[in-house]
Each structure stands twice: as C-alpha cells, then as structure tokens.
Scaffold this active site. Structure first.
Site, PDB file in Angstrom:
ATOM      1  N   GLU A  48      -7.940  -7.320   5.869  1.00  0.00           N
ATOM      2  CA  GLU A  48      -7.132  -8.165   4.867  1.00  0.00           C
ATOM      3  C   GLU A  48      -6.284  -9.619   6.204  1.00  0.00           C
ATOM      4  O   GLU A  48      -6.468 -10.276   5.804  1.00  0.00           O
ATOM      5  CB  GLU A  48      -6.033  -7.791   4.301  1.00  0.00           C
ATOM      6  CG  GLU A  48      -6.542  -7.309   2.719  1.00  0.00           C
ATOM      7  CD  GLU A  48      -6.277  -6.309   1.615  1.00  0.00           C
ATOM      8  OE1 GLU A  48      -4.962  -6.196   2.299  1.00  0.00           O
ATOM      9  OE2 GLU A  48      -7.155  -5.803   1.287  1.00  0.00           O
ATOM     10  N   TYR A  71       0.738  -1.376  -0.292  1.00  0.00           N
ATOM     11  CA  TYR A  71       0.154   0.545  -0.477  1.00  0.00           C
ATOM     12  C   TYR A  71       0.612   0.907   0.158  1.00  0.00           C
ATOM     13  O   TYR A  71       0.200   2.465  -0.574  1.00  0.00           O
ATOM     14  CB  TYR A  71      -1.039  -0.235   0.991  1.00  0.00           C
ATOM     15  CG  TYR A  71      -2.278  -0.898   0.905  1.00  0.00           C
ATOM     16  CD1 TYR A  71      -3.131   0.000   0.501  1.00  0.00           C
ATOM     17  CD2 TYR A  71      -2.208  -2.633   1.757  1.00  0.00           C
ATOM     18  CE1 TYR A  71      -4.108  -1.312   0.677  1.00  0.00           C
ATOM     19  CE2 TYR A  71      -3.022  -2.693   1.358  1.00  0.00           C
ATOM     20  CZ  TYR A  71      -4.762  -2.794   0.396  1.00  0.00           C
ATOM     21  OH  TYR A  71      -5.559  -2.878  -0.041  1.00  0.00           O
TER      22      TYR A  71
END
Length: 420
Positions: free
Chosen positions: A142, A100
């Site tokens: 996640e 990310y």
C-alpha cells in the site's frame, strides 16, 4: 511472496492445524471481531460498508480470507492476486499502518473470546506472528501504491459537473476536481472510491465505482446503478439492504454538489502494453458490469489500430435497463473488425431481434460461434465483469472452449472486491 521466512516451522504447522477450527468457528470469530472493534472504534464505521456488516457479508468474507491464509501459510504465492486486490481497495480507502494495529488487536482478542482455552499461548503467538507477516506485506504494498499516486494521498474534493441518466436504473456522474488541477491518468477498468455523509447512519460511508470512460484530464465519470432495496428517506429502512450511497447519488446529489473522491486504483484493467497492440479483445458484461468495460472499449476505439478485432458482449434484464445502448450499438460503425452483441432477458413489446437485441436470455457463449469469440487467435484477451456467478460461469465456458486462465481477467464486485 512464496514463503513465510518470519515464522518458524512449528508456527507454520500450528497455523495449518487451525484450518479445521476456522472452518467451524471462522465466521463467529470475525463477527465478534467486527462487533468489538467497531464498538471500541466507532470512527472506523466510515471505512467499513455498514450494510455488509449487518447482513453478514463482510464477516463471511474475512472468515474466508483467514481460512485461505491459514491453508496457504507455507505457500503465500498462491495468495498474491488476492492480496493485490485487497491492497488496492485499502489504498482507495486510505488505510494507514496504525489501522493494522487496531485490526490485529481485536482479531486476536476475538479468537480468544470464541475459542477460549483452545487458543493456547503457542497458537496465539503463531497467529500473532502470521498476522503481522501479512500485515507488513500489505502495508509495504500500500505504501508503494500511495507513492505512485503523484501526491494524492488523501480524500480530494470533487464537484458533480454533470449528471446524465443512462438507463432506467443507471446514471452517470461527471466528477471534476474543485482545485481544477489536471487529473492523473488511470488504467481503463480501474475504480475510484466515493465518500459521502449518510444521514440515516450519521456518519460517512465510501463505495467503489468503476470509471466508465477513457482517461480525461478534467473529469472522471462513474455510472452508478440505483439499488432500490433501500429508501434512504425512510428512517426505519433496514441497514441490511444495500444502496445507501447509490440512492443518495441518484436522489439527493445534483450538479454543483461536492463529494470526496480517492485516487484511482484497482487490479482489473487494460495494461498499457495492450492499448495500441493488435491483440483481439473480447469484453463480456452483465448489468452494471459494463461500466469498467466501457472505459476499456472507449480507450481501445480511440487508440487501437484499424483492423484490431474487438467484441463487446453485454447482457441486461431489459433494453430499458441497458446503459450506453446507443453508444455501444454504434461501435461496429467505427470499423468492420468491431462487433457488439446484446442479450436481453425480457424483450419489450415491439422490439426486434437483430435490431434491438441479438439473443433472448442471459449471456450464453454457446450461442456464439468460435469466430465471434476470436478463438482462432491464441493471444485473444477476455475481460469479464458482472455478478460473481455470471463471471465464474463465463470463465468456465471460455475454459471449456480452450481459453487459458491467464487470458481471462475478471473484476470482483462485493466485499473484498468492488462494492457497488
């Protein structure tokens, strides 16, 4: 997920003000983003679907996601289902928090490259804050998915235990873990990612394939349609055409060969509470979309109470293209409450209506009576899988006959959903 507490009212207003900019420049921004990121981090080519990069599908999908996020920045609850879908796909690819950081860096830089001075420091900071609000939410979700995977948190080696041709274009692969440890159960309708080396690209690629049988402790079954647009043996084949992994599976991989496989994931599934209930179920599919529904129907027919109404509706171009033909045709023999209806676009010479198929053409619910769709029961659940247009048309047809959106579940193929 109903608000954005980490953002100031001014930042939220700035993000919403960029919606028209994203309409005009969103696809350019995401195209530049992917180009720059993958040039700087070629190792990420193993994560992203290369054909969808070349044909522009993935940049368009990301542009749409950015537009949706900006439009709902003050009502993130509207994005809950989309975020859940993406998080499941990310988990199946073993996306990590550090990924990310890379995405955030190159996304903001792409905005600056495309928008220039229009990306003021204030708008840049607002988007940086907005990005990390969403990223942290997804990282958290996640993390939960990884924690639920019983320690299976990286690619696992499987061997092809069997390879069975199901139709002219669909073949089943029975995948058994090399370590021979019992497999965790999955929810019928979910998928796994399969990772393999693609010689034409010289790097790994991964694709998601629905599990096509009920949970078993010793193997997973996927049933893959061969996308013939790409000849993987031809080094000049255009990468814009899909089919790298499906062609390799059909043409190159054989019994005894190994693949890397992910833990099962996916937000389209038959809930455990519905496995043994008496609620009627209608399964509607087209083409290879029958694969997750076959997992569902196999689970239901092994556990559902006698008398539970179940209808499997499937459409295929030809009978030869229809997978599991005999298996699905035999379902009504299990119980008088089970039905199977087949639509065939092009019946073969000698095929008889009512025997080899029921209706000519694509799936058309107007050709079915209310009783065939169990519309007399306000609890009936509907599961739809197939091409996107087919799913939205079928959803509209059900809604037109009084079925609430909360009782209609659709699998999303393609970028952002399940790539075949």
């Amino acid at each position: 997920m109903t608000s954005n507490p980490g953002m100031t009212p001014d930042q939220i207003a700035l993000i919403k003000a960029t919606v028209p900019i994203l309409v005009q420049h969103g696809n350019t921004i995401t195209t530049v983003f992917y180009r720059n990121m993958l040039e700087a981090h070629p190792e990420l080519n193993t994560v992203f679907n290369t054909p969808n990069q070349v044909n522009g599908h993935q940049p368009r999908a990301l542009a749409g996601a950015l537009h949706a996020y900006a439009s709902h920045i003050d009502d993130l609850g509207a994005l809950s289902s989309a975020v859940e879908l993406i998080c499941n796909k990310h988990a199946s690819l073993y996306i990590k928090p550090d990924d990310y950081k890379i995405v955030g860096k190159y996304l903001l830089e792409a905005m600056g490259e495309v928008l220039g001075a229009a990306l003021t420091p204030e708008i840049h900071d607002a988007w940086a804050t907005a990005y990390w609000q969403l990223a942290n939410l997804m990282i958290g979700r996640e993390k939960q998915l990884y924690e639920q995977s019983e320690g299976w948190t990286d690619w696992r080696e499987f061997k092809i235990a069997n390879k069975v041709k199901e139709s002219e274009e669909i073949t089943s692969f029975y995948l058994a873990p090399v370590d021979e440890k019992p497999l965790p159960k999955f929810q019928p309708g979910q998928y796994i990612s399969v990772q393999a080396f693609v010689p034409a690209l010289n790097y790994l690629q991964a694709r998601q394939y629905s599990l096509s049988d009920q949970p078993k402790p010793d193997y997973y079954r996927i049933s893959v349609k061969k996308e013939t647009g790409l000849n993987t043996a031809d080094p000049t084949a255009a990468a814009s055409q899909p089919g790298y992994i499906s062609n390799l599976l059909h043409d190159t991989f054989n019994i005894g060969d190994t693949l890397k496989v992910s833990h099962p994931y996916g937000d389209f599934f038959l809930p455990p509470s519905e496995t043994e209930s008496a609620t009627p179920v209608v399964l509607i599919s087209a083409g290879v979309g029958l694969t997750p529904l076959t997992s569902i129907v196999n689970t239901l027919t092994s556990k559902a109470p006698v008398g539970r109404r179940l209808h499997f509706i499937h459409g295929a171009r030809t009978s030869g293209a229809r997978a599991f033909k005999e298996h699905i045709s035999a379902l009504p023999k299990l119980s008088p409450a089970i039905q199977a209806t087949f639509f065939t676009s092009i019946p073969a010479e000698g095929e008889k209506q009512g025997v080899d198929y029921h209706h000519v053409g694509r799936v058309d619910l107007s050709k079915l009576d209310d009783k065939d769709l169990f519309l007399d029961d306000a609890k009936t659940q509907y599961y739809i899988c197939g091409p996107e247009r087919f799913m939205t048309d079928t959803q509209s047809a059900l809604k037109a006959r009084g079925v609430g959106a909360d009782r209609i579940k659709m699998e999303l193929f393609g970028t952002g959903g399940i790539s075949q």
